[in-house]
Structures are given as C-alpha cells and as structure tokens.
Write an enzyme that holds these catalytic residues in place. Structure first.
Site, PDB file in Angstrom:
ATOM      1  N   GLY A   1       0.788  -1.242  -0.086  1.00  0.00           N
ATOM      2  CA  GLY A   1       0.085   0.012  -0.022  1.00  0.00           C
ATOM      3  C   GLY A   1       0.877   1.230   0.116  1.00  0.00           C
ATOM      4  CB  THR A   2      -0.014   4.629  -0.256  1.00  0.00           C
ATOM      5  OG1 THR A   2      -1.178   4.693   0.427  1.00  0.00           O
ATOM      6  CG2 THR A   2      -0.194   4.703  -1.681  1.00  0.00           C
TER       7      THR A   2
ATOM      8  CG  ASP B   1      -0.182   8.585   5.970  1.00  0.00           C
ATOM      9  OD1 ASP B   1       0.581   8.283   6.922  1.00  0.00           O
ATOM     10  OD2 ASP B   1      -0.274   9.654   5.352  1.00  0.00           O
ATOM     11  CB  CYS B   2      -2.663   2.427   3.392  1.00  0.00           C
ATOM     12  SG  CYS B   2      -1.437   1.005   3.414  1.00  0.00           S
ATOM     13  N   GLY B   3      -2.186   2.174   6.797  1.00  0.00           N
ATOM     14  CA  GLY B   3      -2.604   1.214   8.180  1.00  0.00           C
ATOM     15  C   GLY B   3      -1.687   0.051   8.053  1.00  0.00           C
TER      16      GLY B   3
ATOM     17  CG  ASP C   1       5.830  -2.380   9.318  1.00  0.00           C
ATOM     18  OD1 ASP C   1       5.078  -2.629   8.528  1.00  0.00           O
ATOM     19  OD2 ASP C   1       5.781  -1.440   9.943  1.00  0.00           O
ATOM     20  CD  GLU C   2       8.233   1.268   7.767  1.00  0.00           C
ATOM     21  OE1 GLU C   2       8.329   1.424   6.558  1.00  0.00           O
ATOM     22  OE2 GLU C   2       7.554   1.830   8.539  1.00  0.00           O
ATOM     23  CB  ALA C   3       8.876  -5.685   3.453  1.00  0.00           C
ATOM     24  CD  GLN C   4       9.069   0.396   2.666  1.00  0.00           C
ATOM     25  OE1 GLN C   4       8.137  -0.683   3.006  1.00  0.00           O
ATOM     26  NE2 GLN C   4       8.892   1.464   3.600  1.00  0.00           N
TER      27      GLN C   4
END
Ligand SMILES: [Zn+2]
Length: 216
Positions: A9-10, A12-14, A86-89
């Site tokens: 997602g972008t 702020d998409c939770g 999380d923050e997998a990018q």
C-alpha cells in the site's frame, strides 16, 4: 501450506496497524512470531503504528540474514510460528529471498508489509523482489486519501514544503537533513503528476495567480 504474503500500500494506509493487529490476534491463540522491521519511526528494534501502538522487533540491518536468524532462534529452542516484516520495502533483495526460504524450508508463514513505490513512483527494490516472489500480493483495504478526496495511490516527498521528484530513494521523514525539512504526503496519481500537495493546493485556492510564497 505456508505462504509468503506481501501486504502492499501507500504510506498512511495502516500497514503497521494491521501488522500489529495480526500479531495481537495470533498471540491470543498462543502463536509466537519473529517481527523484523527497518527504520521504524519509533526507532531501531521497534514496530509502531501511527495509532500509537508499539511492540519490540528485530532491526533488519543490511548485514542480517533473516533466514539464519530464525533458524538460530529455533535451534536454541525458541518458538517461532510465523514471521512478520514491516517496512519491507527497505530490505535488500537478498533478504526477500531469505524470507522465501523461511516459507519453503522452515514451513512458516511470512507476512511482509511495505510501500510499493517511492516518491518518484519507482518500485523499491525490496518491494519489487516481493512482487516477484510472493505467493500472494494483497492491496490493503484501508485506503489513504489524497487531499482532493480521491484514492491516494502515490507517495510524494516534500523538501521545505515543495514537492520534489528527484533525490535519494530513502530519506526518513520528519528529519532535518542539512537544514532541509523532508516530509511525505500521499496523493492521487493526478496530483502527484501535477506536483500539487495539500499545501500548494491551498495556496493556489487562496491566490490562484500567485505562486505560493514561502517564508523562513
Ligand atoms: Zn488528488
């Protein structure tokens, strides 16, 4: 059958909120996770959400082999039922391959959460590798909104309030960088292409013929 799932997602998409919710629900069933993250806003070794929840996590530094980390925990008698990222990018492509190996060789589910594209609309290498390897890619249902009310699909970076489309791929927000204030905002594609953030739109509405004047 265990899976590698990429929740994309972008900003702020939770994403982080959903990651924490998954961890909470599974902990209530006695399931334990290893949580990896990278450059969380709450600092190293934390997974936090904008709603204020936070939990301990393992910082996935570039040197960390995620597969061997999980193997080691298991071999020391630790209980690992699944893996959250999380923050997998921000992970290296090789670390995404390690996640696939956790699924295939250790038979564990891996749920990775990340932003797909950067402020230049280019895929993050980690996200690209996830799209290539994941069993499933899920677009998150809690959609972020552009200031115009449309679905926000793109991430914009601002430097001193002005939207930019060039620069380093990773600059953590809200951090003063050589006296520049870097911020982020989610926009629809139309307004990303026109470089119209909420601030410039507001300034334009107040004085349509005058470019926004910045002071200080
Ligand atoms: Zn818009």
């Amino acid at each position: 059958m265990p899976e590698l799932v990429f929740f994309s997602g972008t900003m702020d998409c939770g994403k982080s909120t959903l990651a924490l919710q998954i961890a909470h629900n599974r902990a209530a069933r006695g399931l334990q996770s290893v949580i990896f993250t990278r450059d969380d806003r709450a600092g190293e070794g934390k997974l936090s959400s904008r709603l204020g929840l936070v939990t301990e996590a393992v910082e996935a530094t570039p040197e960390l082999d995620l597969y061997h980390f999980v193997v080691e925990r298991l071999s020391r008698g630790g209980k690992v039922d699944y893996v959250l990222v999380d923050e997998a990018q921000f992970l290296l492509t090789g670390q995404i391959d390690q996640l696939a190996r956790i699924v295939d060789d250790l038979n564990l589910d891996v749920f990775a959460f990340g932003i797909t594209t950067d402020f230049r609309t280019r895929l993050f290498p980690g996200s690209q590798r996830l799209i290539e390897l994941a069993d499933r890619v899920e677009a998150l249902q809690v959609e972020a909104m552009c200031w115009c009310g449309a679905r926000a699909t793109h991430n914009a970076r601002t430097v001193d309030g002005e939207m930019v489309v060039e620069g380093e791929q990773v600059v953590v927000g809200d951090v003063g960088m050589a006296a520049e204030i870097v911020g982020y905002e989610v926009l629809c594609r139309r307004h990303h292409r026109r470089r119209m953030t909420s601030a410039t739109a507001q300034a334009g509405a107040l004085s349509p013929d005058v470019l926004p004047v910045t002071s200080g």
